[in-house]
Design a protein around this motif. Structure first.
Motif, PDB file in Angstrom:
ATOM      1  N   ARG A  78       0.821  -1.222   0.000  1.00  0.00           N
ATOM      2  CA  ARG A  78       0.000   0.000   0.000  1.00  0.00           C
ATOM      3  C   ARG A  78       0.851   1.265   0.000  1.00  0.00           C
ATOM      4  N   LEU A  79       2.027   1.194   0.604  1.00  0.00           N
ATOM      5  CA  LEU A  79       2.930   2.349   0.660  1.00  0.00           C
ATOM      6  C   LEU A  79       4.230   2.017  -0.070  1.00  0.00           C
ATOM      7  N   PRO A  80       4.591   2.826  -1.050  1.00  0.00           N
ATOM      8  CA  PRO A  80       5.868   2.610  -1.731  1.00  0.00           C
ATOM      9  C   PRO A  80       7.028   3.015  -0.823  1.00  0.00           C
ATOM     10  N   TYR A  81       8.101   2.258  -0.891  1.00  0.00           N
ATOM     11  CA  TYR A  81       9.264   2.569  -0.061  1.00  0.00           C
ATOM     12  C   TYR A  81      10.533   2.262  -0.842  1.00  0.00           C
ATOM     13  N   HIS A  82      11.633   2.725  -0.305  1.00  0.00           N
ATOM     14  CA  HIS A  82      12.938   2.525  -0.931  1.00  0.00           C
ATOM     15  C   HIS A  82      13.905   2.060   0.141  1.00  0.00           C
ATOM     16  N   ARG A  83      14.702   1.065  -0.206  1.00  0.00           N
ATOM     17  CA  ARG A  83      15.672   0.539   0.743  1.00  0.00           C
ATOM     18  C   ARG A  83      17.056   1.023   0.317  1.00  0.00           C
TER      19      ARG A  83
END
Length: 95
Positions: free
Chosen positions: A66-71
């Motif tokens: 649901r939430l885009p993220y970046h590692r």
């Protein structure tokens, strides 16, 4: 057909005319697009603050996609614009 006039003028006068026309053109120049600064990543704490949700909920939404993220390395970051854009469909589902 265009009319052409050939003149003999000193090079300094010619360069002065070019400089004058460029100055006028630059003064009248209005950019059509603004150059924006690149968006800085935000932490999960900031996301929790934005959404008014706990870290558990944010992690759950992240896992569910649901939430885009970046590692970056072993840390997780978000972009505020992406979080807010993803929030709109979440609000529609709840309604």
């Amino acid at each position: 057909m265009q009319n052409t006039i050939l003149l003999t003028i000193p090079i300094d006068d010619f360069l002065g005319l070019i400089d004058e026309r460029l100055s006028i053109a630059l003064c009248n120049f209005q950019p059509t697009t603004l150059v924006s600064q690149p968006e800085k990543p935000i932490t999960i704490d900031r996301v929790c603050e934005l959404l008014g949700k706990s870290k558990v909920t944010v992690h759950k939404w992240k896992r569910e996609g649901r939430l885009p993220y970046h590692r970056i390395s072993n840390k997780v970051y978000f972009y505020e614009s992406e979080v807010l854009a993803a929030l709109k469909p979440i609000r529609r589902r709840a309604a």
